[in-house]
Design a protein around this motif. Structure first.
Motif, PDB file in Angstrom:
ATOM      1  N   PRO A   1     -13.829   4.035  20.367  1.00  0.00           N
ATOM      2  CA  PRO A   1     -13.309   3.219  21.407  1.00  0.00           C
ATOM      3  C   PRO A   1     -12.962   2.176  20.265  1.00  0.00           C
ATOM      4  N   VAL A   2     -11.501   1.779  20.894  1.00  0.00           N
ATOM      5  CA  VAL A   2     -10.573   0.650  20.197  1.00  0.00           C
ATOM      6  C   VAL A   2     -12.089  -0.920  19.287  1.00  0.00           C
ATOM      7  N   ASN A   3     -11.447  -1.756  19.071  1.00  0.00           N
ATOM      8  CA  ASN A   3     -11.884  -2.692  18.343  1.00  0.00           C
ATOM      9  C   ASN A   3     -10.666  -2.850  19.012  1.00  0.00           C
ATOM     10  N   ASN A   4     -11.832  -4.625  19.629  1.00  0.00           N
ATOM     11  CA  ASN A   4     -10.357  -5.269  19.725  1.00  0.00           C
ATOM     12  C   ASN A   4     -10.068  -7.059  19.271  1.00  0.00           C
ATOM     13  N   VAL A   5      -9.628  -6.314  17.470  1.00  0.00           N
ATOM     14  CA  VAL A   5      -9.380  -7.653  16.716  1.00  0.00           C
ATOM     15  C   VAL A   5      -8.425  -8.360  16.787  1.00  0.00           C
ATOM     16  N   THR A   6      -7.080  -8.110  17.661  1.00  0.00           N
ATOM     17  CA  THR A   6      -6.153  -8.662  16.746  1.00  0.00           C
ATOM     18  C   THR A   6      -5.132  -9.630  17.741  1.00  0.00           C
TER      19      THR A   6
ATOM     20  N   VAL B   1      -6.544  12.154   9.067  1.00  0.00           N
ATOM     21  CA  VAL B   1      -5.027  11.733   9.297  1.00  0.00           C
ATOM     22  C   VAL B   1      -5.645  10.608  11.327  1.00  0.00           C
ATOM     23  N   SER B   2      -4.669   9.098  11.131  1.00  0.00           N
ATOM     24  CA  SER B   2      -5.370   8.087  11.641  1.00  0.00           C
ATOM     25  C   SER B   2      -3.381   8.838  12.996  1.00  0.00           C
ATOM     26  N   LEU B   3      -4.054   9.526  13.964  1.00  0.00           N
ATOM     27  CA  LEU B   3      -3.324   9.760  14.952  1.00  0.00           C
ATOM     28  C   LEU B   3      -2.944   8.715  16.156  1.00  0.00           C
ATOM     29  N   HIS B   4      -3.808   8.035  16.853  1.00  0.00           N
ATOM     30  CA  HIS B   4      -3.974   7.419  17.983  1.00  0.00           C
ATOM     31  C   HIS B   4      -2.868   7.790  19.651  1.00  0.00           C
ATOM     32  N   ALA B   5      -2.100   8.587  19.208  1.00  0.00           N
ATOM     33  CA  ALA B   5      -1.570   9.626  20.279  1.00  0.00           C
ATOM     34  C   ALA B   5      -0.879  10.400  19.884  1.00  0.00           C
TER      35      ALA B   5
ATOM     36  N   THR C   1      -0.981  -2.208  15.312  1.00  0.00           N
ATOM     37  CA  THR C   1      -0.666  -3.304  15.956  1.00  0.00           C
ATOM     38  C   THR C   1      -2.169  -3.377  16.832  1.00  0.00           C
ATOM     39  N   PHE C   2      -2.908  -2.240  16.751  1.00  0.00           N
ATOM     40  CA  PHE C   2      -4.625  -2.798  16.687  1.00  0.00           C
ATOM     41  C   PHE C   2      -5.394  -3.346  15.498  1.00  0.00           C
ATOM     42  N   CYS C   3      -4.553  -3.080  14.734  1.00  0.00           N
ATOM     43  CA  CYS C   3      -5.842  -3.454  13.213  1.00  0.00           C
ATOM     44  C   CYS C   3      -5.491  -4.726  12.427  1.00  0.00           C
ATOM     45  N   ALA C   4      -6.420  -5.356  12.530  1.00  0.00           N
ATOM     46  CA  ALA C   4      -6.659  -6.178  11.321  1.00  0.00           C
ATOM     47  C   ALA C   4      -6.347  -6.476  10.444  1.00  0.00           C
TER      48      ALA C   4
ATOM     49  N   LEU D   1     -12.469   5.939   2.381  1.00  0.00           N
ATOM     50  CA  LEU D   1     -11.444   5.131   2.207  1.00  0.00           C
ATOM     51  C   LEU D   1     -10.772   4.861   3.331  1.00  0.00           C
ATOM     52  N   MET D   2     -11.414   4.092   4.003  1.00  0.00           N
ATOM     53  CA  MET D   2     -11.103   3.389   5.731  1.00  0.00           C
ATOM     54  C   MET D   2     -11.452   2.447   5.828  1.00  0.00           C
ATOM     55  N   GLY D   3     -11.557   1.225   4.676  1.00  0.00           N
ATOM     56  CA  GLY D   3     -11.541  -0.141   4.487  1.00  0.00           C
ATOM     57  C   GLY D   3      -9.912  -0.302   4.550  1.00  0.00           C
ATOM     58  N   MET D   4      -9.593  -1.767   4.089  1.00  0.00           N
ATOM     59  CA  MET D   4      -9.069  -2.073   4.137  1.00  0.00           C
ATOM     60  C   MET D   4      -7.389  -1.311   3.604  1.00  0.00           C
ATOM     61  N   GLY D   5      -6.307  -1.249   3.933  1.00  0.00           N
ATOM     62  CA  GLY D   5      -5.400  -0.584   2.924  1.00  0.00           C
ATOM     63  C   GLY D   5      -4.514   1.026   3.512  1.00  0.00           C
ATOM     64  N   GLU D   6      -3.800   1.108   3.062  1.00  0.00           N
ATOM     65  CA  GLU D   6      -3.467   2.321   3.206  1.00  0.00           C
ATOM     66  C   GLU D   6      -3.260   3.522   1.777  1.00  0.00           C
ATOM     67  N   PRO D   7      -4.193   4.451   1.965  1.00  0.00           N
ATOM     68  CA  PRO D   7      -4.663   4.917   0.465  1.00  0.00           C
ATOM     69  C   PRO D   7      -3.400   5.728   0.225  1.00  0.00           C
TER      70      PRO D   7
ATOM     71  N   PHE E   1      -8.803  14.469  12.808  1.00  0.00           N
ATOM     72  CA  PHE E   1      -7.602  13.108  13.007  1.00  0.00           C
ATOM     73  C   PHE E   1      -8.973  12.230  14.051  1.00  0.00           C
ATOM     74  N   GLU E   2      -8.226  10.497  13.608  1.00  0.00           N
ATOM     75  CA  GLU E   2      -8.925   9.832  14.769  1.00  0.00           C
ATOM     76  C   GLU E   2      -8.162   9.287  15.331  1.00  0.00           C
ATOM     77  N   TYR E   3      -8.561   8.630  16.588  1.00  0.00           N
ATOM     78  CA  TYR E   3      -7.963   8.686  17.785  1.00  0.00           C
ATOM     79  C   TYR E   3      -8.487   7.163  18.587  1.00  0.00           C
TER      80      TYR E   3
ATOM     81  N   VAL F   1      -9.968  10.487   2.390  1.00  0.00           N
ATOM     82  CA  VAL F   1      -9.576   9.410   2.228  1.00  0.00           C
ATOM     83  C   VAL F   1      -8.266   9.328   3.851  1.00  0.00           C
ATOM     84  N   SER F   2      -8.360   8.479   4.554  1.00  0.00           N
ATOM     85  CA  SER F   2      -7.525   8.261   5.337  1.00  0.00           C
ATOM     86  C   SER F   2      -6.426   7.774   5.791  1.00  0.00           C
ATOM     87  N   THR F   3      -5.096   8.251   6.127  1.00  0.00           N
ATOM     88  CA  THR F   3      -4.041   8.347   6.382  1.00  0.00           C
ATOM     89  C   THR F   3      -3.492   7.925   7.389  1.00  0.00           C
ATOM     90  N   CYS F   4      -2.292   7.028   8.081  1.00  0.00           N
ATOM     91  CA  CYS F   4      -1.943   6.841   8.452  1.00  0.00           C
ATOM     92  C   CYS F   4      -0.547   7.514   8.810  1.00  0.00           C
ATOM     93  N   GLY F   5      -0.351   9.011   7.924  1.00  0.00           N
ATOM     94  CA  GLY F   5       0.380   9.583   7.771  1.00  0.00           C
ATOM     95  C   GLY F   5       1.772   9.580   7.489  1.00  0.00           C
TER      96      GLY F   5
HETATM   97  N1  SAH Z   1      -4.582   3.005   6.677  1.00  0.00           N
HETATM   98  C1  SAH Z   1      -5.929   4.456   6.685  1.00  0.00           C
HETATM   99  C2  SAH Z   1      -7.423   3.718   6.454  1.00  0.00           C
HETATM  100  C3  SAH Z   1      -7.518   2.556   6.600  1.00  0.00           C
HETATM  101  S1  SAH Z   1      -8.405   1.959   8.494  1.00  0.00           S
HETATM  102  C4  SAH Z   1      -5.460   4.468   8.618  1.00  0.00           C
HETATM  103  O1  SAH Z   1      -4.943   3.841   9.188  1.00  0.00           O
HETATM  104  O2  SAH Z   1      -6.032   5.993   7.981  1.00  0.00           O
HETATM  105  C5  SAH Z   1      -9.302   3.127   9.162  1.00  0.00           C
HETATM  106  C6  SAH Z   1      -9.340   3.204  10.663  1.00  0.00           C
HETATM  107  O3  SAH Z   1      -9.421   2.142  11.332  1.00  0.00           O
HETATM  108  C7  SAH Z   1      -8.053   4.129  10.913  1.00  0.00           C
HETATM  109  O4  SAH Z   1      -8.373   5.832  11.844  1.00  0.00           O
HETATM  110  C8  SAH Z   1      -7.305   2.537  11.888  1.00  0.00           C
HETATM  111  O5  SAH Z   1      -7.001   3.244  12.838  1.00  0.00           O
HETATM  112  C9  SAH Z   1      -8.791   2.389  12.509  1.00  0.00           C
HETATM  113  N2  SAH Z   1      -9.174   1.476  12.813  1.00  0.00           N
HETATM  114  C10 SAH Z   1      -7.625   0.068  12.081  1.00  0.00           C
HETATM  115  N3  SAH Z   1      -7.964  -0.717  13.330  1.00  0.00           N
HETATM  116  C11 SAH Z   1      -9.371  -0.019  14.305  1.00  0.00           C
HETATM  117  C12 SAH Z   1      -9.493  -0.614  15.325  1.00  0.00           C
HETATM  118  N4  SAH Z   1      -8.985  -2.025  16.235  1.00  0.00           N
HETATM  119  N5  SAH Z   1     -10.002  -0.066  16.943  1.00  0.00           N
HETATM  120  C13 SAH Z   1     -10.109   1.121  16.537  1.00  0.00           C
HETATM  121  N6  SAH Z   1      -9.790   1.342  15.113  1.00  0.00           N
HETATM  122  C14 SAH Z   1      -9.362   0.823  13.874  1.00  0.00           C
END
Ligand code: SAH
Ligand code: SF4
Length: 344
Positions: A287-292, A212-216, A116-119, A154-160, A254-256, A189-193
Motif C-alpha cells: 500500500p503506497v506511502n504518501n510521501v511526495t 524488480v519494482s514494477l508498479h504498473a 513520482t511516488f518516491c521521496a 538494497l532497498m534504501g535510497m538510490g538505484e543499485p 516484483f514490487e507493486y 538487490v532491488s531495481t527499477c528496471g
Molecule cells: N531504486 C530501487 C531500490 C530503492 S526503492 C528500486 O526502485 O527498486 C525501494 C522500494 O521502495 C522500491 O520498490 C520502490 O518502488 C518502493 N517505494 C518507493 N517509494 C514508495 C512509496 N511512497 N510507497 C511504497 N513503496 C515505495
C-alpha cells in the motif's frame, strides 16, 4: 585522492602493499583490524609505524555514523540516519523478523530516476556510495542492535544498478570471510528496471535475490509514475527478469505499490496477472506511502484484497506486504527528509 581502503579485497590490498614495498602478510592483518571495527590506523598495534603512516597518508576509512534513530514501539523496527565521511546523509532501516534481523541500506545519496511516488526520487541526486559505505551501514546497525544481522536488502535510497560496479564489489566483499560473511542468498538487490545491468547481473549468476519494482502492468501507466520506463519499457524488463530466472534458477520478486485510483483496479490486476502468468515469481503488493505530496492514497483494504485475489486466482503468487514501523514513518526517503528539516 586518497584510496578507500575498506572497499579493497584481500588480493587488491596485498598487491597494493607489496607494490609499495611492504610484506604480503600485512594485508591480512590490516583487514582483520578493519573487521574488528578499528576506528583508525593508530589502533593497529601489530602493524609497524612506517606502514601505519603510509596508510594514513594514502588511504581513508569510510564510515556510516548513526546520527539519528527512530525506534518503533510497535515492532522493534529502527530507522537510522547515517552520516558519511563527507557529511552527506543516507538512511537505513532495521527490521525484526522471526528468522532474524534484516537491514535495508542505501546505495546512493538521492536518486536520478525520479519515480513520482518516491521521496528519494524527489530529493535529487548527490553521489553514489562506495562498497565500504554500504558495509558500514550494516555494521553500524549491527552494533546498535547488539545482534548479528542475517539479511540485507538494497532497498534504501538510490538505484543499485545506477551504481552497478560498487554494488557488485559490495556483494562480493560483504559475503567474504574477510568481511561480514553474509551469504549472497541472504541479500536482495532491488531495481527499477535498468535492463542492461539486469542482464549483466544475471550473467554473474551470484545467487543473490533480485526484486524488480514494477508498479504498473502497461507502458502508459508505468511511464506516468516511473520515468525510467520510457527508456526501458515493460516488455524488456520482463524479458530481462526471465533471463535472470533462467540463469540463476531463482524466483524473482516484483514490487507493486497499490495507489488508490491509479493502478489498483480489477483491470490492472488482470493485466498484471496476464503479464506474469507462468513466471517463477512472487508479487509484493505494498500500500503506497504518501510521501511526495503527489496526493497518492493507499488502496482500501477491500481493493487490496480484490487485487491479491485476482492474481492468486490466475496462479500468480502474491501477498500484501506487512508494514513494519508504521509509527515511525518507515518509508523510503522519508526519514532523511524529516531529519534534515533543520534538526540533525
Ligand atoms: N531504486 C530501487 C531500490 C530503492 S526503492 C528500486 O526502485 O527498486 C525501494 C522500494 O521502495 C522500491 O520498490 C520502490 O518502488 C518502493 N517505494 C518507493 N517509494 C514508495 C512509496 N511512497 N510507497 C511504497 N513503496 C515505495
Ligand atoms: Fe529511485 Fe527507487 Fe525511488 Fe525510483 S523508487 S526514485 S528508482 S529510489
Amino acid at each position: 585522492m586518497k584510496l578507500d581502503i575498506k572497499s579493497m579485497n584481500l588480493d587488491e590490498l596485498t598487491a597494493y602493499l607489496t607494490e609499495n614495498g611492504f610484506e604480503k602478510f600485512r594485508a591480512k592483518q590490516v583487514l582483520s583490524w578493519i573487521k574488528q571495527d578499528a576506528s583508525g590506523f593508530d589502533e593497529m598495534t601489530n602493524i609497524p609505524a612506517r606502514l601505519r603512516d603510509f596508510l594514513s597518508e594514502n588511504t581513508y576509512f569510510a564510515k556510516a555514523e548513526i546520527v539519528r534513530t527512530q525506534r518503533s514501539k510497535l515492532d522493534g523496527t529502527v530507522k537510522f540516519l547515517f552520516q558519511l565521511y563527507d557529511g552527506e546523509y543516507v538512511e537505513g532501516v532495521l527490521m525484526r523478523y522471526h528468522h532474524g534481523l534484516s537491514v535495508c541500506i542505501s546505495t546512493q545519496v538521492g536518486c536520478k530516476m525520479g519515480c513520482t511516488f518516491c521521496a528519494t526520487g524527489k530529493s535529487g541526486f548527490s553521489r553514489s556510495l562506495t562498497a565500504s559505505e554500504m558495509i558500514a551501514q550494516i555494521r553500524s546497525a549491527e552494533l546498535d542492535a547488539g545482534e548479528r544481522i542475517s539479511n540485507v536488502v538494497l532497498m534504501g535510497m538510490g538505484e543499485p544498478f545506477d551504481n552497478y560496479d560498487n554494488v557488485i564489489r559490495f556483494l562480493r566483499l560483504v559475503s567474504s570471510e574477510d568481511s561480514l560473511h553474509i551469504g549472497m542468498r541472504h541479500i536482495t538487490v532491488s531495481t527499477c528496471g535498468i535492463v542492461p545491468r539486469m542482464m549483466d547481473f544475471a550473467d554473474l549468476q551470484l545467487q543473490c535475490g533480485l526484486s524488480v519494482s514494477l508498479h504498473a502492468p502497461d507502458d502508459a501507466s508505468r511511464s506516468r509514475t516511473m520515468p525510467v520506463n520510457r527508456r526501458y519499457p515493460i516488455s524488456e524488463v520482463i524479458d530481462a527478469s526471465k533471463y535472470y530466472i533462467k540463469k540463476t534458477n531463482r524466483r524473482i520478486s516484483f514490487e507493486y505499490a497499490l495507489i488508490s485510483g491509479e493502478n489498483d483496479s480489477d483491470e490492472y490486476a488482470q493485466s498484471l496477472a496476464a503479464l506474469l502468468s507462468g513466471m517463477l515469481c512472487h508479487v509484493n503488493l505494498i500500500p503506497v506511502n504518501n510521501v511526495t505530496g503527489a496526493g497518492y492514497r493507499k488502496s482500501t483494504i477491500k481493493r487490496q484484497n480484490a487485487f491479491v485475489n485476482i492474481l492468486s486466482a490466475a496462479g500468480v503468487n502474491a501477498t500484501v506486504r506487512r508494514t513494519l514501523g508504521s509509527d515511525i514513518d518507515a518509508s523510503c526517503g522519508q526519514l532523511k527528509r524529516n531529519f534534515t528539516k533543520g534538526d540533525v
